[in-house]
Design a protein around this motif. Structure first.
Motif, PDB file in Angstrom:
ATOM      1  N   VAL A  59      49.782  25.860  45.950  1.00  0.00           N
ATOM      2  CA  VAL A  59      50.453  25.653  47.236  1.00  0.00           C
ATOM      3  C   VAL A  59      51.614  24.679  47.050  1.00  0.00           C
ATOM      4  CG1 VAL A  59      50.176  24.752  49.574  1.00  0.00           C
ATOM      5  CG2 VAL A  59      48.362  26.118  48.548  1.00  0.00           C
ATOM      6  N   ALA A  60      51.439  23.650  46.225  1.00  0.00           N
ATOM      7  CA  ALA A  60      52.478  22.650  45.997  1.00  0.00           C
ATOM      8  C   ALA A  60      53.739  23.270  45.399  1.00  0.00           C
ATOM      9  CB  ALA A  60      51.956  21.546  45.080  1.00  0.00           C
ATOM     10  N   GLU A  61      53.586  24.337  44.629  1.00  0.00           N
ATOM     11  CA  GLU A  61      54.735  25.010  44.016  1.00  0.00           C
ATOM     12  C   GLU A  61      55.248  26.154  44.885  1.00  0.00           C
ATOM     13  OE1 GLU A  61      53.516  26.157  40.110  1.00  0.00           O
ATOM     14  OE2 GLU A  61      53.258  24.079  39.471  1.00  0.00           O
ATOM     15  N   GLY A  62      54.633  26.342  46.050  1.00  0.00           N
ATOM     16  CA  GLY A  62      55.078  27.370  46.980  1.00  0.00           C
ATOM     17  C   GLY A  62      54.575  28.769  46.699  1.00  0.00           C
ATOM     18  N   VAL A  63      53.582  28.894  45.813  1.00  0.00           N
ATOM     19  CA  VAL A  63      53.063  30.220  45.464  1.00  0.00           C
ATOM     20  C   VAL A  63      51.554  30.316  45.697  1.00  0.00           C
ATOM     21  CG1 VAL A  63      54.873  30.836  43.829  1.00  0.00           C
ATOM     22  CG2 VAL A  63      52.884  29.550  43.037  1.00  0.00           C
ATOM     23  N   GLY A  74      47.335  35.249  58.465  1.00  0.00           N
ATOM     24  CA  GLY A  74      47.343  34.134  59.410  1.00  0.00           C
ATOM     25  C   GLY A  74      46.679  32.873  58.886  1.00  0.00           C
ATOM     26  N   ALA A  75      45.966  32.957  57.765  1.00  0.00           N
ATOM     27  CA  ALA A  75      45.290  31.787  57.200  1.00  0.00           C
ATOM     28  C   ALA A  75      46.285  30.924  56.431  1.00  0.00           C
ATOM     29  CB  ALA A  75      44.152  32.219  56.285  1.00  0.00           C
ATOM     30  N   GLU A  76      45.926  29.663  56.233  1.00  0.00           N
ATOM     31  CA  GLU A  76      46.746  28.756  55.436  1.00  0.00           C
ATOM     32  C   GLU A  76      46.639  29.153  53.962  1.00  0.00           C
ATOM     33  OE1 GLU A  76      48.702  26.046  56.335  1.00  0.00           O
ATOM     34  OE2 GLU A  76      48.419  26.821  58.363  1.00  0.00           O
ATOM     35  N   LYS A  77      47.713  28.931  53.226  1.00  0.00           N
ATOM     36  CA  LYS A  77      47.689  29.198  51.793  1.00  0.00           C
ATOM     37  C   LYS A  77      46.821  28.162  51.096  1.00  0.00           C
ATOM     38  CE  LYS A  77      52.037  31.606  51.194  1.00  0.00           C
ATOM     39  NZ  LYS A  77      53.308  31.641  50.470  1.00  0.00           N
ATOM     40  N   VAL A  78      46.160  28.590  50.023  1.00  0.00           N
ATOM     41  CA  VAL A  78      45.295  27.711  49.233  1.00  0.00           C
ATOM     42  C   VAL A  78      45.626  27.897  47.756  1.00  0.00           C
ATOM     43  CG1 VAL A  78      43.410  27.732  50.922  1.00  0.00           C
ATOM     44  CG2 VAL A  78      43.461  29.445  49.106  1.00  0.00           C
ATOM     45  N   ASP A  79      45.250  26.906  46.942  1.00  0.00           N
ATOM     46  CA  ASP A  79      45.376  27.053  45.496  1.00  0.00           C
ATOM     47  C   ASP A  79      44.379  28.114  45.036  1.00  0.00           C
ATOM     48  OD1 ASP A  79      47.238  25.042  45.482  1.00  0.00           O
ATOM     49  OD2 ASP A  79      45.899  23.521  44.644  1.00  0.00           O
ATOM     50  N   ALA A  80      44.775  28.904  44.049  1.00  0.00           N
ATOM     51  CA  ALA A  80      43.896  29.964  43.556  1.00  0.00           C
ATOM     52  C   ALA A  80      44.245  30.300  42.108  1.00  0.00           C
ATOM     53  CB  ALA A  80      44.039  31.212  44.426  1.00  0.00           C
ATOM     54  N   HIS A  81      43.297  30.896  41.425  1.00  0.00           N
ATOM     55  CA  HIS A  81      43.521  31.415  40.077  1.00  0.00           C
ATOM     56  C   HIS A  81      43.676  32.921  40.165  1.00  0.00           C
ATOM     57  CE1 HIS A  81      41.678  27.543  38.820  1.00  0.00           C
ATOM     58  NE2 HIS A  81      42.638  27.647  37.915  1.00  0.00           N
ATOM     59  N   LYS A  82      44.685  33.446  39.465  1.00  0.00           N
ATOM     60  CA  LYS A  82      44.913  34.887  39.436  1.00  0.00           C
ATOM     61  C   LYS A  82      44.874  35.338  37.983  1.00  0.00           C
ATOM     62  CE  LYS A  82      48.977  37.458  39.659  1.00  0.00           C
ATOM     63  NZ  LYS A  82      50.286  37.700  40.219  1.00  0.00           N
ATOM     64  N   GLY A  83      44.057  36.336  37.702  1.00  0.00           N
ATOM     65  CA  GLY A  83      43.959  36.812  36.335  1.00  0.00           C
ATOM     66  C   GLY A  83      43.255  38.148  36.257  1.00  0.00           C
ATOM     67  N   ILE A  84      43.149  38.654  35.050  1.00  0.00           N
ATOM     68  CA  ILE A  84      42.508  39.937  34.793  1.00  0.00           C
ATOM     69  C   ILE A  84      41.382  39.731  33.796  1.00  0.00           C
ATOM     70  CG2 ILE A  84      42.870  42.287  33.954  1.00  0.00           C
ATOM     71  CD1 ILE A  84      45.865  41.890  34.470  1.00  0.00           C
ATOM     72  N   GLN A  85      40.261  40.387  34.051  1.00  0.00           N
ATOM     73  CA  GLN A  85      39.124  40.346  33.136  1.00  0.00           C
ATOM     74  C   GLN A  85      38.672  41.763  32.828  1.00  0.00           C
ATOM     75  OE1 GLN A  85      36.054  38.112  35.120  1.00  0.00           O
ATOM     76  NE2 GLN A  85      36.773  36.187  34.256  1.00  0.00           N
ATOM     77  N   ILE A  86      38.181  41.945  31.616  1.00  0.00           N
ATOM     78  CA  ILE A  86      37.572  43.215  31.232  1.00  0.00           C
ATOM     79  C   ILE A  86      36.127  42.932  30.881  1.00  0.00           C
ATOM     80  CG2 ILE A  86      37.510  45.059  29.525  1.00  0.00           C
ATOM     81  CD1 ILE A  86      40.435  44.874  29.205  1.00  0.00           C
ATOM     82  N   ARG A  87      35.256  43.722  31.434  1.00  0.00           N
ATOM     83  CA  ARG A  87      33.827  43.620  31.107  1.00  0.00           C
ATOM     84  C   ARG A  87      33.472  44.735  30.141  1.00  0.00           C
ATOM     85  NH1 ARG A  87      32.240  39.617  33.948  1.00  0.00           N
ATOM     86  NH2 ARG A  87      32.895  39.280  36.085  1.00  0.00           N
ATOM     87  N   GLU A  88      32.509  44.479  29.287  1.00  0.00           N
ATOM     88  CA  GLU A  88      32.107  45.480  28.297  1.00  0.00           C
ATOM     89  C   GLU A  88      31.728  46.800  28.959  1.00  0.00           C
ATOM     90  OE1 GLU A  88      28.915  46.160  24.690  1.00  0.00           O
ATOM     91  OE2 GLU A  88      28.692  44.423  26.004  1.00  0.00           O
ATOM     92  N   SER A  89      31.049  46.738  30.088  1.00  0.00           N
ATOM     93  CA  SER A  89      30.629  47.960  30.783  1.00  0.00           C
ATOM     94  C   SER A  89      31.817  48.755  31.312  1.00  0.00           C
ATOM     95  CB  SER A  89      29.694  47.613  31.943  1.00  0.00           C
ATOM     96  OG  SER A  89      30.364  46.791  32.884  1.00  0.00           O
ATOM     97  N   GLY A  90      32.986  48.134  31.413  1.00  0.00           N
ATOM     98  CA  GLY A  90      34.158  48.813  31.931  1.00  0.00           C
ATOM     99  C   GLY A  90      35.062  49.425  30.873  1.00  0.00           C
ATOM    100  N   LEU A  91      34.721  49.234  29.592  1.00  0.00           N
ATOM    101  CA  LEU A  91      35.567  49.771  28.529  1.00  0.00           C
ATOM    102  C   LEU A  91      35.471  51.287  28.465  1.00  0.00           C
ATOM    103  CD1 LEU A  91      34.900  47.253  25.624  1.00  0.00           C
ATOM    104  CD2 LEU A  91      37.007  47.528  26.940  1.00  0.00           C
TER     105      LEU A  91
END
Length: 156
Positions: A40-44, A51-68
């Motif tokens: 949020v401090a960096e504007g992203v 309508g909710a307030e922005k919050v800090d969050a982690h964004k990423g991608i994961q692969i699980r063995e069952s999904g290969l």
């Protein structure tokens, strides 16, 4: 609050670094490594709902063995947009790869969001190189050719 989405996939699109030191392994590590912090401090910051307030969050991608998938295709993204010249450019730098790809180092274990990924050791995470499709030319023009190993088991 957490939001996750699981998707079936057959191919992965990997960025190719234009610095001449790119490999399939390094591109996979970059794609599935540490999640990006949306601050949020960096504007992203992330807005969990309209309508909710922005919050800090982690964004990423994961692969699980069952999904290969049983057969995996890797698409190397060799075209980049040059904002200064307003053109698409092809990255012609070589990309290192091996005849065998072990995905176990990037698989997500049973780790929670707040703990680091634990490597998963599994034979189902190992892929043999079967073929390579190559584009010769520039953006919008060129032709394709392929190298194929007809019988991977006999290393032909």
């Amino acid at each position: 609050r957490e939001r996750r989405r699981e998707e079936v996939f057959l191919d992965l699109s990997l960025d190719v670094s234009p610095d001449g030191k790119c490999s399939v392994d390094s591109s996979l590590q970059k794609m599935f490594g540490q999640p990006e912090l949306l601050s949020v401090a960096e504007g992203v910051g992330w807005r969990p709902e309209k309508g909710a307030e922005k919050v800090d969050a982690h964004k990423g991608i994961q692969i699980r063995e069952s999904g290969l998938p049983s057969i995996l295709q890797l698409h190397l993204k060799r075209f980049n947009y040059d904002w200064n010249r307003d053109v698409m450019e092809k990255v012609n730098d070589p990309v290192e790869f091996s005849l065998e790809l072990d995905m176990s180092s990037i698989l997500a274990g049973n780790a929670s969001e707040n703990t680091p990924k634990q490597p998963v050791q599994s034979d189902s995470a190992i892929y043999d190189l079967q073929s390579i499709l190559i584009h010769m030319g520039e953006f919008g023009v060129g032709h394709y050719y392929a190298y194929v190993r007809p019988n991977v088991k006999r290393d032909e």
